[in-house]
Structures are given as structure tokens and as C-alpha cells.
Design an enzyme around this catalytic site. Structure first.
Site, mmCIF file in Angstrom:
data_model
loop_
_atom_site.group_PDB
_atom_site.id
_atom_site.type_symbol
_atom_site.label_atom_id
_atom_site.label_comp_id
_atom_site.label_asym_id
_atom_site.label_seq_id
_atom_site.Cartn_x
_atom_site.Cartn_y
_atom_site.Cartn_z
ATOM 1 C CB THR A 79 -0.126 -142.369 122.659
ATOM 2 O OG1 THR A 79 0.339 -143.193 121.581
ATOM 3 C CG2 THR A 79 0.342 -140.948 122.462
ATOM 4 C CG LEU B 201 -0.220 -150.095 113.460
ATOM 5 C CD1 LEU B 201 0.336 -151.141 112.513
ATOM 6 C CD2 LEU B 201 -1.296 -150.723 114.345
ATOM 7 C CE1 TYR C 62 0.317 -139.484 112.528
ATOM 8 C CE2 TYR C 62 -1.368 -138.347 111.242
ATOM 9 C CZ TYR C 62 -0.906 -139.489 111.873
ATOM 10 O OH TYR C 62 -1.679 -140.628 111.851
HETATM 11 P P1 NAD Z 1 -2.082 -144.793 119.351
HETATM 12 O O1 NAD Z 1 -1.478 -143.519 119.814
HETATM 13 O O2 NAD Z 1 -3.143 -145.393 120.193
HETATM 14 O O3 NAD Z 1 -0.969 -145.886 119.096
HETATM 15 C C1 NAD Z 1 0.318 -145.602 118.703
HETATM 16 C C2 NAD Z 1 1.267 -146.466 119.510
HETATM 17 O O4 NAD Z 1 2.620 -146.213 119.091
HETATM 18 C C3 NAD Z 1 1.217 -146.173 121.009
HETATM 19 O O5 NAD Z 1 1.098 -147.370 121.720
HETATM 20 C C4 NAD Z 1 2.526 -145.460 121.293
HETATM 21 O O6 NAD Z 1 2.970 -145.631 122.607
HETATM 22 C C5 NAD Z 1 3.437 -146.098 120.249
HETATM 23 N N1 NAD Z 1 4.606 -145.293 119.900
HETATM 24 C C6 NAD Z 1 4.634 -143.984 119.556
HETATM 25 N N2 NAD Z 1 5.901 -143.594 119.308
HETATM 26 C C7 NAD Z 1 6.677 -144.693 119.495
HETATM 27 C C8 NAD Z 1 8.079 -144.909 119.400
HETATM 28 N N3 NAD Z 1 8.919 -143.934 119.059
HETATM 29 N N4 NAD Z 1 8.544 -146.156 119.661
HETATM 30 C C9 NAD Z 1 7.711 -147.153 120.026
HETATM 31 N N5 NAD Z 1 6.376 -146.991 120.122
HETATM 32 C C10 NAD Z 1 5.863 -145.766 119.868
HETATM 33 O O7 NAD Z 1 -2.624 -144.513 117.891
HETATM 34 P P2 NAD Z 1 -3.552 -145.411 116.952
HETATM 35 O O8 NAD Z 1 -4.787 -144.659 116.724
HETATM 36 O O9 NAD Z 1 -3.621 -146.794 117.435
HETATM 37 O O10 NAD Z 1 -2.701 -145.373 115.600
HETATM 38 C C11 NAD Z 1 -1.875 -146.446 115.197
HETATM 39 C C12 NAD Z 1 -1.286 -146.131 113.841
HETATM 40 O O11 NAD Z 1 -2.325 -145.953 112.877
HETATM 41 C C13 NAD Z 1 -0.439 -144.868 113.828
HETATM 42 O O12 NAD Z 1 0.708 -145.082 113.015
HETATM 43 C C14 NAD Z 1 -1.343 -143.853 113.186
HETATM 44 O O13 NAD Z 1 -0.596 -142.868 112.503
HETATM 45 C C15 NAD Z 1 -2.167 -144.701 112.240
HETATM 46 N N6 NAD Z 1 -3.477 -144.085 111.982
HETATM 47 C C16 NAD Z 1 -4.485 -144.163 112.908
HETATM 48 C C17 NAD Z 1 -5.709 -143.567 112.621
HETATM 49 C C18 NAD Z 1 -6.858 -143.638 113.591
HETATM 50 O O14 NAD Z 1 -7.921 -143.143 113.259
HETATM 51 N N7 NAD Z 1 -6.686 -144.224 114.754
HETATM 52 C C19 NAD Z 1 -5.893 -142.881 111.421
HETATM 53 C C20 NAD Z 1 -4.844 -142.791 110.530
HETATM 54 C C21 NAD Z 1 -3.644 -143.421 110.811
#
Ligand code: NAD
Ligand code: UDP
Length: 284
Positions: A46, A82, A154
């Protein structure tokens, strides 16, 4: 010169998994500006190279295309973990992969933290509370999650990830930090995020701007370790537990048959025999 030494002490080798994503790339900006050596590991599921392209070529920056479901061997001081699809359409796209990323992937990152004696911060989520029954949700609240619903990959994935962090902390002395992140918005968030406009719009959420989140994550990572508190051995033992077996009765025609006392007596007999057997084999 003294100043220089202090600076060097402060500069760390930092791994950001998921660093090409929305939150991760803002965190990377902050860490790079502070002068750290930053390695981003991302499989671009993503995330986008574009989110970090302004650092490519900088001597303190490295971008590795890697899926954290596979082991990773690098030398770092801190890990901001993350990597995980975060918005419902993304994490539901391949639920099994979401689970693997949060379980096997987190296990690998904890294994890495253990080997290098580093500190790991897990980006967890408010979704560990499921559809909460109390408002607002304090950290002590254990949540209300459907383990087999569409969001389970999730929610439960993150719950296991949290469990693993504390298990490694307890068993191997790994320093862990867990942030339960609530909805965050800002530049580089996904266009089809799907977390703001949904259903009839009756749900409520709390939103924070991404720089506030990054601030909080960096503070949490660098805060001193809190004192170890000894707790009773049976910590978290449920106070009351009683299953509702109506469905099993109706659909399976199943209900427990063995009365309590009879069951206890059978159990005592089993242990009695076991003990006698082990004594017997000790003598021979
Ligand atoms: P995002 O999707 O923009 O970022 C996630 C990143 O992880 C992406 O760059 C994706 O390519 C990478 N990724 C996914 N699976 C992977 C794998 N198997 N190996 C290597 N890389 C992988 O999401 P975000 O909003 O930036 O979220 C980042 C973190 O924060 C996540 O763990 C998410 O669960 C947590 N989070 C975010 C929010 C929010 O509101 N954005 C809320 C709660 C928790
Ligand atoms: N691991 C990793 N990088 C490392 C060290 C470990 O990816 O630098 C992985 C390792 O392959 C294993 C996981 O992390 O799958 C858990 O490691 P741990 O040492 O806890 O367990 P073990 O290797 O004994 O299974």
C-alpha cells in the site's frame, strides 16, 4: 568536540517497517531531519516509493524492498514497526496476508530486536478494542472483537502482535512500546482510505493529524523504561466465564453430559495413576 560526541550518541540506526506508507513516511521525514540513519523496509503493498523519494540518495537513508513475512537481518538500534495494511479495503483485500504480516512479520521483527538488543515500537490500533462497549477507551479495556468477522484479520492480527511484544519483553527482556493509534489523517493518506465516509455516517471516531501521531510515536519510543512491577501469577484470569451454549444445543443437539463431581473424580483417578506410574518408572 563534546557537542559532537553528544550528537553522535543521540544519532541512532533506525528501522522503519512500512516506512513508504502514509504514517511511516512522515515518521521517516522526522527521523531524517533529526539526523538519524534510517532504513525503510517496505514491500510497497500500500506504500509508494514516491512518499520517500526525496530521501533517496541521502547518505543516511536506505530503502529496502522486502516483505517482513520473511526474516530480515540488519543491524539497528530501534525499530518502528508499522508494516501492515491499515485501512479496511486494504486489509480485507487479502485477509490471510494481513494476518501473516501482523503475526509472522511481527515475530520476525521481534526476533530482530532480540538479536540486536534493540527496542521495538509496534504501531497497533484502536481496532484492538473492536466495537467498544465503554467510551472513551482506556488502555485497561480489553476490547470487544468478533474473532471471525471481516475485520478480524486486522483486529486479531494486531492483538496477537501486541501479545507477542509483551511475551518477548517478559521472556527475553526485549524493550517494547505499543501505540494504539486512532484515526489519523494528513498528506499522503490513501485516496480510497475508506475510514471516514462509510455506512450511514452515524459512527463516531476521533481524528488526529499525522504530525501529532509522529510526535507521540517518537516520544513513546524514547521514553525511559518504566519500572518492572511484580504482579500475581494468575494475572488476567477472567473473573467470570460462562458460555452461552444455546446455538450448540439447537444446531448440534449438543450439551455437556458429565456432572461436575463425576468429572473431578475421573480426573483425580487419572492423576493418581499418572503419579503411581512415574514413581514406578523412577524405581526401575
Ligand atoms: P499504510 O498502508 O499507508 O502503510 C503501511 C505500509 O506497510 C505500506 O507502505 C505497505 O506497503 C507496508 N506493508 C504492508 N505489508 C507489508 C509487508 N508484509 N512487508 C513490508 N511492508 C509491508 O498505512 P498507515 O496508515 O501508514 O499505517 C501505518 C501503521 O499504523 C499500520 O501498522 C497501521 O495498522 C497503523 N495504524 C494506522 C492508523 C491510521 O489512521 N493511519 C490507525 C491505526 C493504526
Ligand atoms: N529473525 C529475523 N531477523 C533477525 C533475527 C531473527 O528476521 O535478526 C527472525 C527469525 O528468523 C525467527 C523470528 O525472527 O523466525 C523469531 O526469532 P527468535 O530468535 O525469537 O526465535 P527463533 O529463531 O528461535 O525461532
Amino acid at each position: 568536540m563534546k557537542h559532537r560526541v553528544n550528537m553522535l550518541e543521540r544519532e541512532k540506526r533506525i528501522l522503519v517497517t512500512g516506512g513508504a506508507g502514509f504514517v511511516g513516511s512522515h515518521l521517516v521525514d522526522r527521523l531524517m531531519i533529526e539526523g538519524h540513519e534510517v532504513t525503510v523496509v517496505d514491500n510497497f503493498f500500500t506504500g509508494r516509493k514516491r512518499n520517500v523519494e526525496h530521501w533517496i540518495g541521502h547518505e543516511n537513508f536506505e530503502l529496502i524492498n522486502h516483505d517482513i513475512v520473511n526474516p530480515l537481518f540488519i543491524e539497528v538500534d530501534q525499530i518502528y514497526h508499522l508494516a501492515s495494511p491499515a485501512s479496511p479495503p486494504n486489509y480485507m483485500y487479502n485477509p490471510v496476508k494481513t494476518i501473516k504480516t501482523n503475526t509472522i512479520g511481527t515475530n520476525n521483527m521481534l526476533g530482530l530486536a532480540k538479536r540486536v538488543r534493540g527496542r521495538l515500537l509496534l504501531a497497533s490500533t484502536s481496532e484492538v478494542y473492536g466495537d467498544p462497549e465503554i467510551h472513551p477507551q482506556p488502555e485497561e479495556y480489553w476490547g470487544h472483537v468478533n474473532p471471525i468477522g471481516p475485520r478480524a484479520c486486522y483486529d486479531e492480527g494486531k492483538r496477537v502482535a501486541e501479545t507477542m511484544c509483551y511475551a518477548y519483553a517478559k521472556q527475553d527482556g526485549i524493550q517494547v512500546r505499543v501505540a494504539r493509534i486512532f484515526n489519523t489523517f494528513g498528506p499522503r493518506m490513501h485516496m480510497n482510505d475508506g475510514r471516514v465516509v462509510y455506512g450511514e455516517g452515524q459512527q463516531t471516531r476521533s481524528f488526529q493529524y499525522v504530525s501529532d501521531l509522529v510526535d507521540g510515536l517518537v516520544k513513546l519510543m524514547n521514553r525511559g523504561t518504566s519500572k518492572i512491577v511484580k504482579k500475581p501469577a494468575m494475572q488476567d484470569d477472567p473473573k467470570k466465564r460462562k458460555p452461552d451454549i444455546t446455538k450448540a444445543k439447537n444446531y448440534l443437539n449438543w450439551s455437556p453430559q458429565v456432572p461436575m463431581l463425576e468429572g473431578i473424580n475421573r480426573t483425580i483417578e487419572y492423576f493418581f495413576n499418572e503419579l503411581r506410574r512415574s514413581k514406578h518408572s523412577e524405581r526401575n
